[in-house]
Scaffold this motif. Structure first.
Motif, PDB file in Angstrom:
ATOM      1  N   LYS A 247      25.090  25.629  20.148  1.00  0.00           N
ATOM      2  CA  LYS A 247      24.890  24.186  20.031  1.00  0.00           C
ATOM      3  C   LYS A 247      26.200  23.418  20.147  1.00  0.00           C
ATOM      4  O   LYS A 247      26.245  22.218  19.877  1.00  0.00           O
ATOM      5  N   GLY A 248      27.292  24.090  20.503  1.00  0.00           N
ATOM      6  CA  GLY A 248      28.554  23.409  20.748  1.00  0.00           C
ATOM      7  C   GLY A 248      29.503  23.368  19.575  1.00  0.00           C
ATOM      8  O   GLY A 248      30.516  22.674  19.616  1.00  0.00           O
ATOM      9  N   TYR A 249      29.225  24.122  18.489  1.00  0.00           N
ATOM     10  CA  TYR A 249      30.099  24.153  17.308  1.00  0.00           C
ATOM     11  C   TYR A 249      30.764  25.522  17.267  1.00  0.00           C
ATOM     12  O   TYR A 249      30.266  26.457  16.639  1.00  0.00           O
ATOM     13  N   ALA A 250      31.912  25.640  17.954  1.00  0.00           N
ATOM     14  CA  ALA A 250      32.523  26.951  18.142  1.00  0.00           C
ATOM     15  C   ALA A 250      33.747  27.182  17.283  1.00  0.00           C
ATOM     16  O   ALA A 250      34.221  28.311  17.179  1.00  0.00           O
ATOM     17  N   THR A 251      34.307  26.148  16.639  1.00  0.00           N
ATOM     18  CA  THR A 251      35.538  26.307  15.873  1.00  0.00           C
ATOM     19  C   THR A 251      35.358  25.820  14.447  1.00  0.00           C
ATOM     20  O   THR A 251      34.354  25.189  14.111  1.00  0.00           O
ATOM     21  N   VAL A 252      36.382  26.092  13.610  1.00  0.00           N
ATOM     22  CA  VAL A 252      36.366  25.634  12.221  1.00  0.00           C
ATOM     23  C   VAL A 252      36.323  24.117  12.165  1.00  0.00           C
ATOM     24  O   VAL A 252      35.627  23.520  11.346  1.00  0.00           O
ATOM     25  N   GLY A 253      37.047  23.450  13.044  1.00  0.00           N
ATOM     26  CA  GLY A 253      37.048  21.994  13.063  1.00  0.00           C
ATOM     27  C   GLY A 253      35.695  21.405  13.396  1.00  0.00           C
ATOM     28  O   GLY A 253      35.311  20.357  12.871  1.00  0.00           O
ATOM     29  N   ASP A 254      34.941  22.078  14.275  1.00  0.00           N
ATOM     30  CA  ASP A 254      33.604  21.574  14.629  1.00  0.00           C
ATOM     31  C   ASP A 254      32.657  21.631  13.449  1.00  0.00           C
ATOM     32  O   ASP A 254      31.847  20.721  13.229  1.00  0.00           O
ATOM     33  N   VAL A 255      32.725  22.709  12.673  1.00  0.00           N
ATOM     34  CA  VAL A 255      31.764  22.921  11.583  1.00  0.00           C
ATOM     35  C   VAL A 255      32.201  22.214  10.310  1.00  0.00           C
ATOM     36  O   VAL A 255      31.373  21.901   9.456  1.00  0.00           O
ATOM     37  N   TYR A 256      33.516  21.901  10.177  1.00  0.00           N
ATOM     38  CA  TYR A 256      34.039  21.374   8.914  1.00  0.00           C
ATOM     39  C   TYR A 256      33.350  20.069   8.516  1.00  0.00           C
ATOM     40  O   TYR A 256      33.028  19.845   7.356  1.00  0.00           O
ATOM     41  N   ASP A 257      33.109  19.163   9.493  1.00  0.00           N
ATOM     42  CA  ASP A 257      32.503  17.875   9.165  1.00  0.00           C
ATOM     43  C   ASP A 257      31.009  17.974   8.888  1.00  0.00           C
ATOM     44  O   ASP A 257      30.414  17.062   8.323  1.00  0.00           O
ATOM     45  N   LEU A 258      30.366  19.080   9.298  1.00  0.00           N
ATOM     46  CA  LEU A 258      28.921  19.211   9.090  1.00  0.00           C
ATOM     47  C   LEU A 258      28.578  19.439   7.626  1.00  0.00           C
ATOM     48  O   LEU A 258      27.571  18.925   7.129  1.00  0.00           O
ATOM     49  N   GLN A 259      29.396  20.249   6.934  1.00  0.00           N
ATOM     50  CA  GLN A 259      29.107  20.714   5.587  1.00  0.00           C
ATOM     51  C   GLN A 259      27.838  21.570   5.585  1.00  0.00           C
ATOM     52  O   GLN A 259      27.224  21.803   6.625  1.00  0.00           O
ATOM     53  N   ALA A 260      27.451  22.061   4.414  1.00  0.00           N
ATOM     54  CA  ALA A 260      26.330  23.006   4.339  1.00  0.00           C
ATOM     55  C   ALA A 260      25.018  22.359   4.770  1.00  0.00           C
ATOM     56  O   ALA A 260      24.208  22.964   5.474  1.00  0.00           O
ATOM     57  N   GLU A 261      24.793  21.087   4.344  1.00  0.00           N
ATOM     58  CA  GLU A 261      23.539  20.420   4.698  1.00  0.00           C
ATOM     59  C   GLU A 261      23.405  20.264   6.213  1.00  0.00           C
ATOM     60  O   GLU A 261      22.336  20.487   6.794  1.00  0.00           O
ATOM     61  N   GLY A 262      24.492  19.866   6.869  1.00  0.00           N
ATOM     62  CA  GLY A 262      24.440  19.688   8.319  1.00  0.00           C
ATOM     63  C   GLY A 262      24.213  20.989   9.060  1.00  0.00           C
ATOM     64  O   GLY A 262      23.462  21.035  10.041  1.00  0.00           O
ATOM     65  N   ILE A 263      24.864  22.075   8.613  1.00  0.00           N
ATOM     66  CA  ILE A 263      24.662  23.379   9.245  1.00  0.00           C
ATOM     67  C   ILE A 263      23.205  23.805   9.127  1.00  0.00           C
ATOM     68  O   ILE A 263      22.597  24.306  10.077  1.00  0.00           O
ATOM     69  N   SER A 264      22.619  23.595   7.932  1.00  0.00           N
ATOM     70  CA  SER A 264      21.225  23.973   7.711  1.00  0.00           C
ATOM     71  C   SER A 264      20.278  23.181   8.608  1.00  0.00           C
ATOM     72  O   SER A 264      19.335  23.724   9.168  1.00  0.00           O
ATOM     73  N   LEU A 265      20.530  21.886   8.776  1.00  0.00           N
ATOM     74  CA  LEU A 265      19.655  21.057   9.601  1.00  0.00           C
ATOM     75  C   LEU A 265      19.786  21.403  11.090  1.00  0.00           C
ATOM     76  O   LEU A 265      18.787  21.470  11.813  1.00  0.00           O
ATOM     77  N   ILE A 266      20.999  21.597  11.558  1.00  0.00           N
ATOM     78  CA  ILE A 266      21.227  21.842  12.987  1.00  0.00           C
ATOM     79  C   ILE A 266      20.652  23.187  13.419  1.00  0.00           C
ATOM     80  O   ILE A 266      20.025  23.303  14.472  1.00  0.00           O
TER      81      ILE A 266
END
Length: 774
Positions: free
Chosen positions: A34-53
């Motif tokens: 889905k285009g989130y390949a690095t630590v910087g990409d995932v950092y702003d999502l937090q746990a809730e965003g990762i779960s939703l995406i």
């Protein structure tokens, strides 16, 4: 610090790839796809965003988020650990080091020649139930010098290090080479030392104990902790206690590589961080924090993160922001400032003092008096009074500071129609604290008049008619004010200007200029659009809309629904937290929070969901035609649900699967986890009684041992049986385990066994019984 460590700290943490960071390869592959390949990409999502995406469970997303946060918080540990990850308690081959420390060390010092050394170690490190003693106290007890006590302590640690870590035993000056430390003991000690030293240079003591408890699957007692502390000294680590920065709390921490860590720099960085956060009072991003601390001397991210980690007076908030602990703020004025900033609107001095007292009481701090708080705000230029009892921040340049009567007048000029007392009160209450009785009293004065039963308007509206622009009067309709706004822009020959300048230009052409009134009318004027260009200090900019139109008068429900749809349409995936949506809508549309929740539940294109494992509620704007199952059930129909499922909390997996299966058959199902957003703010006992007794056509009870012990489940069962007395066949009984007696039912009552029929069988039988219902 080592050169390779500096190289790691100098590279951007954001470009570290996710691949290899987590053992959950399926989850990382989904994020990369889905285009989130690095630590910087995932950092702003937090746990809730990762779960939703990724549409995975919250626990899996939270595990990955914690790994990402650990990389950011500990830059030296940028490479994920795979080969020597801590083992779990299920691995029985691990040597139980904490349990064997005391007997093995006591056996090592059992010889008479080493008894004095062991006595010094016991008193110095508080072993065997004793307290920590200083070198002088032990010296007075043994009648020897302080320096000799230090030598004995160092000799004991050196002897333990040589024997425990399998160094040359012959160098111990013992009569023989006997040592109670086995190869397993030494190997486990060496592994623990190497693992913690590779993870980071600095560890808080509590974090080390948590890692040890997790590795060995045991809860460390006070005795275990004392011997572990002795073990850390044997490793050659340095312990730092609450003496780093005077006057502030520092969690005890250990330096695993004392020769590679500058404790003086850590002290300086911690002092800078604390001073800066105390001066700011409110939350600060890590970006601003780093810029401020590095003004005169450059400090690495590792040193900044370490100072934040060991100082318990620095609180970590969401999105990598920090603030000083509330009880460490300097005086009541700073505490009141934070309360108002976090609340975002004016408060009475009673509410401000109550919030300060609540926060200080939880920390065990002394609570200032109400007069002290009021006096502190009165002598601080950051605060401005509103009326007799309310306070606001001076940086809020659009705040209403007028009297209650002027705010009531503003309401009528914004709506341009008579109104009822309740509606006026709700509007004024959004602007400033006020009692309902005050509104009633002001409506009976000469400033207002009653035009019909329960309807009021300003007294000067009785003799008004169509008044041309420029006439000598104080009545300003929407049309006339819009023309005045256009005229002000044309005189300045611009299409946009600061709002404060526009207010000044408008006030020149008004008979009784009032800045608060002009601000209020501008917010409701279709000829101008205002936007925030600066938060600190708060500044607004006005832009002219030449082709404006007057929209028809909207009801409060229409205004709320339009505002909700507008806010959600500009959000990623048209989704945001319910509490954030409430704050924006109520502030923008002057809607009371209670009214917001009531109207939001009736919107057919709004879906509310609870993320598993968390309390926040997510609100999504959906297409009703594309997602018919997302439309909330109507609470006012005779039978809101086809089937209501009653179960115990421990059996949630069974209930969730059954609810999804029944919903797949186009049935309306009450499953409390799905309907939880609609129950917020309601009395659960009353709502559940009505649902299980009156709102469903069939009640499915999932009986089990846990069901017999659940208080809420028994309340639901009693409500369903109340209905079953008059409506036989209303209860469909399914048994999940081998419980002998289902509480509330005779042994002769027929039931369906889940283990025998399975999910599909239970669903078919429930639908069959439902079809027989009237």
């Amino acid at each position: 610090m080592l050169d390779h460590v500096n190289e790691i700290l100098d590279q951007p943490l954001a470009i570290i790839p996710l691949d290899g960071l987590s053992d959950d390869k399926d989850l990382t592959d989904l994020l990369v796809a889905k285009g989130y390949a690095t630590v910087g990409d995932v950092y702003d999502l937090q746990a809730e965003g990762i779960s939703l995406i990724t549409n995975v469970e919250f626990d899996r997303a939270d595990t990955l988020w914690k790994l990402v946060l650990n990389v950011v918080s500990n830059p030296t540990d940028s490479e994920p650990r795979t080969a020597e990850a801590p083992s779990t308690a299920a691995d029985e081959s691990i040597f139980q080091l904490p349990q064997n420390l005391r007997p093995t060390i006591e056996m090592f010092f059992s010889e008479t020649s080493k008894s004095r050394i062991f006595t010094v170690l016991v008193r110095r490190f508080g072993l065997n139930g004793s307290k920590w003693y200083t070198l002088d106290e032990i010296g007075r007890f043994l009648d020897i010098s302080r320096e000799r006590i230090r030598q004995l302590q160092n000799d004991g640690i050196r002897m333990l290090r040589k024997a425990m870590l399998l160094e040359d035993v012959n160098q111990l000056n013992l009569e023989d080479s006997f040592t109670p430390f086995s190869n397993e003991f030494s190997s486990e000690a060496q592994f623990l030392k190497r693992q913690l030293e590779e993870e980071n240079t600095v560890h808080t003591e509590e974090r080390i104990f948590e890692d040890i408890s997790q590795r060995y699957g045991m809860q460390l007692t006070t005795e275990h902790r004392k011997y572990c502390q002795l073990l850390f000294f044997v490793f050659g680590w340095e312990r730092v206690e609450n003496s780093l920065v005077a006057g502030f709390d520092i969690d005890p921490f250990w330096i695993t590589k004392p020769g590679q860590f500058d404790i003086k720099e850590l002290k300086a960085v911690t002092q800078k961080l604390v001073n800066y956060l105390m001066n700011e009072c409110i939350k600060v991003s890590y970006f601003d924090l780093k810029i401020s601390v590095n003004k005169r001397a450059r400090h690495s991210d590792f040193m900044l993160r370490t100072a934040i980690k060991v100082c318990s007076d620095i609180e970590l908030l969401d999105n990598d922001t920090f603030q000083i602990a509330f009880h460490r703020l300097r005086g009541s004025q700073d505490q009141a400032y934070r309360v108002l900033v976090e609340h975002g609107e004016p408060l009475s001095h009673h509410d401000i003092h109550r919030e300060i007292a609540r926060r200080l009481a939880t920390m065990g701090e002394n609570i200032p008096t109400r007069r002290t708080v009021s006096n502190a705000m009165a002598h601080d230029p950051r605060f401005i009074p509103i009326g007799k009892r309310a306070w606001a921040l001076a940086e809020w340049d659009d705040v209403v500071q007028d009297t209650v009567i002027n705010v009531m007048r503003d309401f009528f000029h914004r709506h341009n129609r008579p109104a009822r007392e309740k509606e006026i009160f709700e509007y004024v209450q959004q602007k400033r604290p006020v009692k309902r009785s005050s509104i009633t009293a002001y409506l009976c004065t000469e400033h207002f008049t009653r035009v019909d039963r329960g309807l009021y308007q300003p007294a000067d509206w009785q003799v008004t008619s169509k008044i041309p622009v420029g006439s000598d009067t104080t009545v300003w309709t929407k049309e006339r004010f819009a023309k005045l706004v256009v005229s002000a822009f044309e005189q300045c020959q611009v299409d946009q200007m600061p709002t404060a300048q526009l207010v000044t230009e408008i006030s020149k052409n008004m008979d009784s200029p009032n800045s608060g009134r002009v601000y209020t009318m501008l917010h409701n004027c279709p000829a101008v659009k205002m936007s925030v260009i600066s938060e600190r200090p708060r500044r607004l900019e006005a832009r002219l809309i030449r082709d404006y139109e007057f929209s028809p008068t909207q009801t409060k429900r229409d205004r709320l629904e339009n505002t909700v749809r507008e806010v959600l349409s500009h959000q990623p995936e048209q989704t945001m937290l319910l509490v954030e949506l409430r704050n924006k809508v109520t502030k923008r549309g002057n809607i009371h929070p209670y009214t917001f929740y009531s109207y939001l539940s009736d919107m057919p294109d709004i879906q509310k969901n609870v993320v598993e494992g968390t309390r926040p509620v997510l609100v999504t704007l959906v297409n009703v035609e594309s997602y018919p199952s997302s439309v909330p059930d109507a609470w006012d129909s005779q039978f809101t649900y086809d089937i209501a499922i009653s179960y115990a909390g421990k059996e949630r997996n069974f209930a969730s699967d059954l609810a999804e299966c029944l919903r797949g058959q186009k049935l309306r199902v009450f499953y409390d986890r799905n309907q939880l957003p609609d129950l917020i703010g309601r009395n659960l006992l009353d709502e559940l009684m009505v649902i299980y007794r009156d709102k469903a056509r069939l009640c499915v009870i999932l009986a089990s041992r846990a069901y017999n012990e659940s208080t809420y489940a028994q309340h639901e069962r009693q409500s369903a049986q109340d209905r079953d007395l008059m409506d036989k066949g209303y209860i469909f009984l399914a048994r999940l385990d081998d419980v002998e007696q289902i509480k509330g039912f005779h042994r002769t009552v027929a039931y369906i066994d889940w283990n025998e029929y399975g999910l599909d069988g239970i669903s078919k039988l429930a639908i069959e019984q439902l079809s027989k219902r009237p």
